[in-house]
Motif scaffolding. Structure first.
Motif: not given
Length: 468
Positions: A376-383
């Motif tokens: 979720d965190t990677l996705y939200d920050n477009r990593v």
């Protein structure tokens, strides 16, 4: 002398006559005028468009250009967002006035925001970003709900630390820091846009009613996305009775709109070539991943060990190449890591290479929860994510494997819960929250393999994999 704004990760400060330059400032720039936009958080800055006609025109232009597929239901939701956009043009954040005893709002706000809910892949996040990026509100913040609550708990802790020590008596009530924190946030933000509004933590469930009542009454407008209708939030959670009044507060201050139209837009953009998700863990798989890393390392950054200081802890990453982190499931999801660690990783790196992800089930729910939060965190920050796993994406979580009865009974004993009590039906034991969250994670993992995801924001986000 010109006034300047110093933006930290959380607060905005005005510089006065060169005194007390603050440490840890993210950037410095002249104080914004009414026609300029000033995001409140340097870590949550979204690319701002040059127009404020609202999300509807942008949506229609994207459909006309072929970037989006036309969906009549989705367009009707955009029209709801456009209507809110128009109402906000004349909205004035309630001013404070001093009463005999304390400062209070001039008038409690009854302005309604929007709560968008729907199944995974219905475009909730995309539509909310359209609304946020085209809004003319100066003090606006777009943030993942989980990240927001982490910040709230940190603020509560800081307020309590700064509270003078007062000797209490038997009948005195402990100091409640939630009100002052709601006041802080209300002063900083007029518009809050939350992605993935979901309550899974009992610590969050116990404070959201008081927190959001304070925000709403102080004139904060909320637009949020969620996979669940408000009535289903924190379903089967521990102490849910204390959470239920919050649902009424949320529905009072937000119009509830469904986005379900039967179309999963993420599946429409899966790639026809290029592999960033690998099944298996053999030598050939590792070599293929190594070739991807070599290709992404466009500036030929050398292999280096990186040490990051996160909340006064030193976290060591043995293999990094500039802004590429090469790590493993065991290192990121089996160790004592959490949302704040994953947020710092997202800020520090553009690409995560995640090796050897196993198939998970309810007996590995601790690791599964960390994996959910990481994705979720990677996705939200477009990593960008390069990953290999034991199985295909769709079967990465074994839904049919029941929780080990001995492990379940031990956990219930530790919590003092009888196997015949209502507490035994809580989502903590049924795994309902994990199963629900994994539907979202699987959808996001598919999207994160797409060409659209990898090319998203090339003109408005950092794209260099080397050190910037």
């Amino acid at each position: 002398m010109r006034n300047y704004i110093f933006v930290t990760q959380r607060n905005v400060f005005k510089h006065v006559k060169g005194k007390n330059l603050l440490k840890g400032c993210t950037f410095v720039r002249p104080l914004a005028t009414a026609s300029q936009e000033l995001p409140l958080s340097g870590t949550d800055v979204q690319t701002q468009t040059d127009y404020h006609d609202g999300p509807l025109r942008v949506y229609q232009e994207k459909v006309a250009s072929g970037q989006l597929q036309h969906d009549a239901h989705q367009e009707s939701v955009v029209e709801e967002l456009q209507a809110l956009h128009e109402r906000l043009k004349s909205y004035e954040h309630p001013k404070k006035q001093k009463s005999f005893w304390f400062w209070q709002s001039e008038k409690k706000s009854e302005f309604k925001g929007l709560y968008l809910y729907g199944s995974v892949g219905t475009g909730k996040t995309m539509l909310m970003d359209l609304f946020h990026n085209t809004s003319g509100i100066i003090n606006k913040n777009r943030v993942h709900f989980h990240k927001f609550m982490l910040d709230v708990h940190d603020r509560i802790h800081q307020v309590k630390l700064n509270q003078p020590k007062i000797k209490t008596t038997r009948d005195s009530k402990p100091f409640d820091a939630i009100g002052p924190v709601a006041e802080q946030i209300s002063e900083e933000s007029t518009l809050l846009c939350f992605d993935e509004f979901q309550v899974t933590d009992v610590a969050d469930a116990l404070i959201v009613k008081k927190l959001f009542t304070g925000l709403f009454e102080n004139g904060v407008i909320v637009v949020s996305t969620s996979n669940r209708h408000p009535d289903d939030l924190y379903k089967n959670g521990l102490q849910r009775r204390t959470f239920l009044p919050f649902i009424d507060v949320l529905k009072r201050y937000c119009d509830v709109v469904s986005l379900d139209s039967g179309v999963d837009y993420r599946k429409l953009s899966l790639p026809s070539e290029g592999t960033v998700y690998f099944k298996g863990s053999g030598q050939e798989t590792m070599q293929a991943m190594d070739r991807v890393v070599e290709e992404l390392n466009v500036t030929s950054e050398p292999l280096m060990e990186r040490t990051m200081n996160i909340k006064r802890r030193e976290v060591v990453f043995p293999v990094t190449y500039g802004r590429i982190l090469d790590s493993s499931f065991d290192s990121l999801c089996k160790k004592n890591m959490g949302a704040i660690d994953y947020l710092e990783i997202s800020r520090e790196f553009d690409v995560l290479v995640l090796r050897n992800v196993p198939r998970m089930n309810l007996n590995s729910r601790t690791e599964a929860r960390r994996f959910i939060t990481l994705i979720d965190t990677l996705y939200d920050n477009r990593v960008k994510l390069v990953m290999n796993a034991e199985t295909e994406v769709e079967t990465i979580f074994d839904r049919d494997q029941p929780m080990d009865s001995n492990q379940e009974m031990q956990l219930m004993d530790d919590l003092g819960i009888s196997d015949r009590s209502d507490g035994s039906k809580a989502s903590l034991f049924t795994g309902e929250e994990e199963l629900f969250a994994f539907d979202r994670v699987i959808s996001r993992l598919k999207e994160m393999q797409s060409k659209d995801y990898w090319e998203w924001g090339r003109s408005n986000q950092r794209t260099r994999v080397g050190n910037s």
